[in-house]
Design an enzyme around this catalytic site. Structure first.
Site, PDB file in Angstrom:
ATOM      1  N   ASP A 147       0.846  -1.203   0.000  1.00 11.54           N
ATOM      2  CA  ASP A 147       0.000   0.000   0.000  1.00 11.54           C
ATOM      3  C   ASP A 147       0.877   1.247   0.000  1.00 11.54           C
ATOM      4  OD1 ASP A 147      -2.077   1.767   0.188  1.00 11.54           O
ATOM      5  OD2 ASP A 147      -2.872   1.001   2.077  1.00 11.54           O
ATOM      6  N   HIS A 226      -9.923  -1.009  -7.512  1.00 12.17           N
ATOM      7  CA  HIS A 226      -9.705   0.091  -6.571  1.00 12.17           C
ATOM      8  C   HIS A 226      -8.766   1.145  -7.149  1.00 12.17           C
ATOM      9  CE1 HIS A 226      -9.029   2.298  -2.926  1.00 12.17           C
ATOM     10  NE2 HIS A 226      -7.752   1.965  -2.887  1.00 12.17           N
TER      11      HIS A 226
HETATM   12  C1  HEM Z   1      -9.861  -0.215   3.049  1.00 10.87           C
HETATM   13  C2  HEM Z   1      -9.105   0.824   2.813  1.00 10.87           C
HETATM   14  C3  HEM Z   1      -8.092   0.868   1.719  1.00 10.87           C
HETATM   15  C4  HEM Z   1      -7.135  -0.045   1.389  1.00 10.87           C
HETATM   16  C5  HEM Z   1      -6.806  -1.372   2.087  1.00 10.87           C
HETATM   17  C6  HEM Z   1      -6.426   0.478   0.239  1.00 10.87           C
HETATM   18  C7  HEM Z   1      -5.390  -0.169  -0.413  1.00 10.87           C
HETATM   19  C8  HEM Z   1      -4.794   0.257  -1.578  1.00 10.87           C
HETATM   20  C9  HEM Z   1      -3.802  -0.479  -2.330  1.00 10.87           C
HETATM   21  C10 HEM Z   1      -3.252  -1.841  -1.937  1.00 10.87           C
HETATM   22  C11 HEM Z   1      -3.464   0.264  -3.407  1.00 10.87           C
HETATM   23  C12 HEM Z   1      -2.460  -0.115  -4.516  1.00 10.87           C
HETATM   24  C13 HEM Z   1      -1.064   0.310  -4.195  1.00 10.87           C
HETATM   25  C14 HEM Z   1      -0.850   1.794  -4.177  1.00 10.87           C
HETATM   26  O1  HEM Z   1      -0.784   2.438  -5.224  1.00 10.87           O
HETATM   27  O2  HEM Z   1      -0.804   2.339  -3.073  1.00 10.87           O
HETATM   28  C15 HEM Z   1      -4.218   1.486  -3.333  1.00 10.87           C
HETATM   29  C16 HEM Z   1      -4.138   2.515  -4.240  1.00 10.87           C
HETATM   30  C17 HEM Z   1      -4.771   3.716  -4.100  1.00 10.87           C
HETATM   31  N1  HEM Z   1      -5.737   4.025  -3.164  1.00 10.87           N
HETATM   32 FE1  HEM Z   1      -6.393   2.826  -1.673  1.00 10.87          FE
HETATM   33  N2  HEM Z   1      -6.971   1.689  -0.101  1.00 10.87           N
HETATM   34  C18 HEM Z   1      -7.994   1.954   0.767  1.00 10.87           C
HETATM   35  C19 HEM Z   1      -8.818   3.052   0.762  1.00 10.87           C
HETATM   36  C20 HEM Z   1      -8.654   4.127  -0.068  1.00 10.87           C
HETATM   37  C21 HEM Z   1      -9.443   5.330  -0.017  1.00 10.87           C
HETATM   38  C22 HEM Z   1     -10.608   5.577   0.937  1.00 10.87           C
HETATM   39  C23 HEM Z   1      -8.936   6.173  -0.980  1.00 10.87           C
HETATM   40  C24 HEM Z   1      -9.348   7.575  -1.364  1.00 10.87           C
HETATM   41  C25 HEM Z   1     -10.428   8.182  -0.960  1.00 10.87           C
HETATM   42  C26 HEM Z   1      -7.839   5.485  -1.633  1.00 10.87           C
HETATM   43  C27 HEM Z   1      -7.059   6.007  -2.643  1.00 10.87           C
HETATM   44  C28 HEM Z   1      -6.101   5.323  -3.337  1.00 10.87           C
HETATM   45  C29 HEM Z   1      -5.338   5.897  -4.441  1.00 10.87           C
HETATM   46  C30 HEM Z   1      -5.392   7.321  -4.950  1.00 10.87           C
HETATM   47  C31 HEM Z   1      -4.510   4.882  -4.932  1.00 10.87           C
HETATM   48  C32 HEM Z   1      -3.521   4.974  -6.099  1.00 10.87           C
HETATM   49  C33 HEM Z   1      -4.233   4.798  -7.408  1.00 10.87           C
HETATM   50  C34 HEM Z   1      -3.243   4.848  -8.568  1.00 10.87           C
HETATM   51  O3  HEM Z   1      -2.983   5.961  -9.043  1.00 10.87           O
HETATM   52  O4  HEM Z   1      -2.715   3.793  -8.959  1.00 10.87           O
HETATM   53  N3  HEM Z   1      -7.692   4.259  -1.061  1.00 10.87           N
HETATM   54  N4  HEM Z   1      -5.026   1.459  -2.216  1.00 10.87           N
END
Ligand code: HEM
Ligand code: NAG
Ligand code: NAG
Ligand code: NAG
Length: 315
Positions: A147, A226
């Site tokens: 993450d 996601h």
């Molecule tokens: C249960 C809660 C969450 C988990 C476990 C989670 C996990 C992850 C994971 C594993 C990734 C892919 C790796 C990375 O690029 O960091 C990711 C990407 C991302 N997440 Fe989450 N996330 C969660 C909630 C959220 C929320 C609530 C938001 C925004 C409101 C968010 C925004 C993003 C963004 C902007 C990316 C990068 C997208 C990209 O440009 O590739 N995440 N998240």
């Protein structure tokens, strides 16, 4: 250029997230202002005991407390976290006048800063939530995925994403050097998540699990991952990122497994757009499948002002 608070210091082994409500009395407000203005000094006093441990603390102020606490004009976008009611999950909006985002390589340094803050704040505040996060292997969440990969890298890219500058529309002495901050505390149903195949999990996240390689976006109109739902473009096609410093937390003995989500941004609308796309779906109805296994139990919005505004609060 106003120096910001230490927003861009990156993920550490340990982090503590504290959210408080402030008692709505003049004497509480005065006492809290004095504590907030001394946070940089309190942090420095502890961090000199081991400068390699990279102890930092960012202070955020919520919408309700802004006027009486700050006695400054409001940042243009600051408002309470807007609830987003989706078919599967609701992004709840919960109280929060103050946020302390404490980070260090050492758990004991986070503990000590929390201890001193709580002692100084005394009975002027009421605790809304305290979460202790930890690094899980190579910065994975408890769903097992790395993450934070798509975060901006390097000081100028980070500051471009998080920090309000003189060039921003509506920016002024109150907001320059500051950032909006959004937090959400999620609980995971790990049993149900682990019942999925690795391929199903990877399709939900949009990255491979073991080696963290980005997958192709699904076709338009199909269920998006996601990472795709969280990718935001404005009307001109420009992509808008945020800086995320999520941490796992939990306790196996009580079957509590969670992710503490925290995002910094120079534009609050970017985070809110991500929320809408995740909870309502894009296309509408096809919500983020992460939410079939994750329930938000808090949701609050703050503004982290520049260092000079923070330090002047006690005057
Ligand atoms: C249960 C809660 C969450 C988990 C476990 C989670 C996990 C992850 C994971 C594993 C990734 C892919 C790796 C990375 O690029 O960091 C990711 C990407 C991302 N997440 Fe989450 N996330 C969660 C909630 C959220 C929320 C609530 C938001 C925004 C409101 C968010 C925004 C993003 C963004 C902007 C990316 C990068 C997208 C990209 O440009 O590739 N995440 N998240
Ligand atoms: C920092 O430490 C010094 C020396 O121990 C002490 O005098 C001062 O009050 C401390 N400052 C804060 C803000 O805790
Ligand atoms: C502390 O932060 C600095 C600068 O960001 C970094 O280079 C260093 O590796 C960090 N220290 C540890 C022990 O992680
Ligand atoms: C700054 O902008 C805000 C919001 O647009 C406004 O209310 C305020 O009066 C402006 N001036 C200062 C000094 O903050």
């Amino acid at each position: 250029m106003s120096a910001g608070q230490p927003v861009d210091t990156g993920l550490t082994r340990s982090a503590t997230f504290l959210v408080f409500s402030v008692l709505q009395t003049d004497s509480s407000m005065r006492a809290v202002r004095s504590v907030l203005s001394s946070v940089p000094d309190i942090t420095k006093n502890i961090s000199i005991r081991d400068t390699n441990a990279n102890l930092t603390c960012v202070v955020g102020i919520g919408s309700r407390a802004w006027d009486s606490l700050m006695r400054l004009p409001r940042p243009a976008e600051l408002h309470p976290f807007p609830e987003v009611r989706g078919a599967k999950q609701t992004a709840v909006s919960t109280p929060g006048d103050l946020l302390f985002h404490i980070r260090s390589e050492r758990r004991d340094m986070c503990f000590e800063l929390e201890r001193q803050l709580i002692e100084k704040l005394g009975d002027t505040v009421q605790l809304e939530d305290q979460t202790v996060g930890f690094r899980y292997f190579d910065a994975r969440d408890l769903l097992g995925f790395v993450d934070g990969t798509a975060n901006p890298v390097g000081p100028s890219a980070i500051s471009d994403v998080v920090m309000i500058s003189e060039e921003d529309e509506n920016s002024n002495a109150t907001t320059v050097g500051g950032s909006y901050v959004v937090v959400q505390k999620y609980l995971h149903d790990l049993k149900a998540w682990k019942a999925l195949s690795i391929e199903q999990q990877e399709a939900i996240i949009g990255r491979t699990k073991l080696d963290n390689i980005e997958l192709e976006d699904a076709d338009d109109g199909q269920q998006q991952s996601h990472k795709t739902l969280a990718t935001i473009e404005d009307a001109s096609g420009k992509e808008h990122a945020v800086l995320r410093d999520n941490m796992p937390f939990g306790s196996p003995s009580t079957s509590q497994y969670g992710t503490y989500f925290i995002a910094y941004s120079r534009h609050l609308w970017v985070v809110e757009k991500m929320m809408e796309r995740m909870f309502l779906g894009n296309p509408r109805g096809l919500h983020d499948r992460i939410l079939d296994f994750s329930t938000p139990i808090t949701g609050s919005t703050f503004f982290a002002p520049s260092l000079s505004i923070l330090k002047r609060l006690g005057d």
